[in-house]
Design a protein around this motif. Structure first.
Motif, PDB file in Angstrom:
ATOM      1  N   ASP A   5       0.874  -1.160   0.000  1.00  0.00           N
ATOM      2  CA  ASP A   5       0.000   0.000   0.000  1.00  0.00           C
ATOM      3  C   ASP A   5       0.915   1.214   0.000  1.00  0.00           C
ATOM      4  N   VAL A   6       0.741   2.063  -1.006  1.00  0.00           N
ATOM      5  CA  VAL A   6       1.580   3.247  -1.145  1.00  0.00           C
ATOM      6  C   VAL A   6       0.699   4.478  -1.303  1.00  0.00           C
ATOM      7  N   ALA A   7       1.296   5.627  -1.146  1.00  0.00           N
ATOM      8  CA  ALA A   7       0.567   6.882  -1.348  1.00  0.00           C
ATOM      9  C   ALA A   7       0.074   6.956  -2.786  1.00  0.00           C
ATOM     10  N   ASP A   8      -1.086   7.555  -2.966  1.00  0.00           N
ATOM     11  CA  ASP A   8      -1.695   7.648  -4.295  1.00  0.00           C
ATOM     12  C   ASP A   8      -0.810   8.354  -5.317  1.00  0.00           C
ATOM     13  N   ASP A   9       0.057   9.230  -4.862  1.00  0.00           N
ATOM     14  CA  ASP A   9       0.894   9.976  -5.804  1.00  0.00           C
ATOM     15  C   ASP A   9       2.263   9.328  -6.045  1.00  0.00           C
ATOM     16  N   THR A  10       2.435   8.085  -5.609  1.00  0.00           N
ATOM     17  CA  THR A  10       3.701   7.388  -5.842  1.00  0.00           C
ATOM     18  C   THR A  10       3.881   7.162  -7.345  1.00  0.00           C
ATOM     19  N   SER A  11       4.991   7.610  -7.864  1.00  0.00           N
ATOM     20  CA  SER A  11       5.221   7.546  -9.312  1.00  0.00           C
ATOM     21  C   SER A  11       5.732   6.172  -9.746  1.00  0.00           C
ATOM     22  N   ASP A  12       5.572   5.905 -11.039  1.00  0.00           N
ATOM     23  CA  ASP A  12       6.124   4.673 -11.610  1.00  0.00           C
ATOM     24  C   ASP A  12       7.639   4.648 -11.439  1.00  0.00           C
ATOM     25  N   ALA A  13       8.258   5.802 -11.569  1.00  0.00           N
ATOM     26  CA  ALA A  13       9.715   5.885 -11.416  1.00  0.00           C
ATOM     27  C   ALA A  13      10.135   5.489  -9.998  1.00  0.00           C
ATOM     28  N   ALA A  14       9.380   5.916  -9.006  1.00  0.00           N
ATOM     29  CA  ALA A  14       9.696   5.557  -7.619  1.00  0.00           C
ATOM     30  C   ALA A  14       9.509   4.050  -7.405  1.00  0.00           C
TER      31      ALA A  14
ATOM     32  N   THR B  61       9.750   1.752  -9.676  1.00  0.00           N
ATOM     33  CA  THR B  61      10.848   1.100 -10.395  1.00  0.00           C
ATOM     34  C   THR B  61      12.128   1.129  -9.570  1.00  0.00           C
ATOM     35  N   ARG B  62      12.424   2.280  -8.960  1.00  0.00           N
ATOM     36  CA  ARG B  62      13.625   2.373  -8.119  1.00  0.00           C
ATOM     37  C   ARG B  62      13.549   1.418  -6.938  1.00  0.00           C
ATOM     38  N   MET B  63      12.365   1.291  -6.314  1.00  0.00           N
ATOM     39  CA  MET B  63      12.188   0.347  -5.197  1.00  0.00           C
ATOM     40  C   MET B  63      12.539  -1.071  -5.640  1.00  0.00           C
TER      41      MET B  63
ATOM     42  N   GLU C 293      14.355  -2.018  -8.322  1.00  0.00           N
ATOM     43  CA  GLU C 293      15.750  -2.147  -8.738  1.00  0.00           C
ATOM     44  C   GLU C 293      16.721  -2.130  -7.567  1.00  0.00           C
ATOM     45  N   GLN C 294      16.397  -1.374  -6.515  1.00  0.00           N
ATOM     46  CA  GLN C 294      17.338  -1.226  -5.406  1.00  0.00           C
ATOM     47  C   GLN C 294      17.136  -2.233  -4.286  1.00  0.00           C
ATOM     48  N   LEU C 295      15.918  -2.814  -4.164  1.00  0.00           N
ATOM     49  CA  LEU C 295      15.669  -3.684  -3.017  1.00  0.00           C
ATOM     50  C   LEU C 295      14.849  -4.933  -3.330  1.00  0.00           C
ATOM     51  N   LEU C 296      13.764  -4.772  -4.041  1.00  0.00           N
ATOM     52  CA  LEU C 296      12.791  -5.857  -4.143  1.00  0.00           C
ATOM     53  C   LEU C 296      13.174  -6.947  -5.126  1.00  0.00           C
ATOM     54  N   ALA C 297      13.993  -6.658  -6.108  1.00  0.00           N
ATOM     55  CA  ALA C 297      14.422  -7.653  -7.088  1.00  0.00           C
ATOM     56  C   ALA C 297      15.940  -7.651  -7.183  1.00  0.00           C
ATOM     57  N   ASN C 298      16.495  -8.825  -7.429  1.00  0.00           N
ATOM     58  CA  ASN C 298      17.923  -8.953  -7.698  1.00  0.00           C
ATOM     59  C   ASN C 298      18.086  -8.785  -9.203  1.00  0.00           C
TER      60      ASN C 298
ATOM     61  N   ASP D 271      13.674 -10.374 -13.107  1.00  0.00           N
ATOM     62  CA  ASP D 271      12.906  -9.308 -13.745  1.00  0.00           C
ATOM     63  C   ASP D 271      11.741  -8.968 -12.832  1.00  0.00           C
ATOM     64  N   PHE D 272      11.109  -7.825 -13.067  1.00  0.00           N
ATOM     65  CA  PHE D 272       9.935  -7.461 -12.281  1.00  0.00           C
ATOM     66  C   PHE D 272       8.925  -6.747 -13.157  1.00  0.00           C
ATOM     67  N   ALA D 273       7.704  -6.773 -12.711  1.00  0.00           N
ATOM     68  CA  ALA D 273       6.624  -5.996 -13.328  1.00  0.00           C
ATOM     69  C   ALA D 273       5.700  -5.587 -12.200  1.00  0.00           C
ATOM     70  N   PHE D 274       5.074  -4.420 -12.333  1.00  0.00           N
ATOM     71  CA  PHE D 274       4.133  -4.011 -11.292  1.00  0.00           C
ATOM     72  C   PHE D 274       2.854  -3.498 -11.911  1.00  0.00           C
ATOM     73  N   GLU D 275       1.798  -3.571 -11.113  1.00  0.00           N
ATOM     74  CA  GLU D 275       0.515  -3.014 -11.521  1.00  0.00           C
ATOM     75  C   GLU D 275      -0.067  -2.245 -10.357  1.00  0.00           C
ATOM     76  N   LYS D 276      -0.655  -1.109 -10.688  1.00  0.00           N
ATOM     77  CA  LYS D 276      -1.332  -0.291  -9.682  1.00  0.00           C
ATOM     78  C   LYS D 276      -2.803  -0.680  -9.687  1.00  0.00           C
ATOM     79  N   LEU D 277      -3.342  -0.907  -8.507  1.00  0.00           N
ATOM     80  CA  LEU D 277      -4.745  -1.288  -8.369  1.00  0.00           C
ATOM     81  C   LEU D 277      -5.497  -0.109  -7.795  1.00  0.00           C
ATOM     82  N   GLU D 278      -5.574   0.958  -8.534  1.00  0.00           N
ATOM     83  CA  GLU D 278      -6.223   2.182  -8.079  1.00  0.00           C
ATOM     84  C   GLU D 278      -7.704   1.939  -7.855  1.00  0.00           C
TER      85      GLU D 278
END
Length: 83
Positions: A45-54, A56-58, A60-65, A70-77
């Motif tokens: 659960d993230v803030a509504d204004d969390t960007s795709d770039a942010a 992606t950085r999460m 690349e830097q922590l959640l995936a090796n 590889d990773f993919a994400f989807e926003k469930l607005e």
């Protein structure tokens, strides 16, 4: 906002867990399964204004090796959907 992130091994990276599941399915009589790849699903659960770039950085830097995954994400607005 809820975000789902799928992290999986890159093509060509050995997946011993997937092989074990494939073998188990075969030994249980499930024919027709040609390959199994195991990944992981991360829900946040993230803030509504969390960007795709942010996001992606999460990943690349922590959640995936990034060397082997590889990773993919989807926003469930506006969704109350849960797994």
């Amino acid at each position: 906002m809820k975000v789902r992130i799928l992290v999986r091994l890159k093509p060509g990276v050995l997946d011993p867990q997937g092989r074990a599941v494939h073998h188990a399915l075969d030994s249980l009589g499930f024919d027709g399964v040609e390959d199994v790849r195991i990944g992981r699903l991360i829900e946040m659960d993230v803030a509504d204004d969390t960007s795709d770039a942010a996001l992606t950085r999460m990943c690349e830097q922590l959640l995936a090796n990034m060397v082997i995954e590889d990773f993919a994400f989807e926003k469930l607005e506006n969704s109350k959907e849960t797994a």
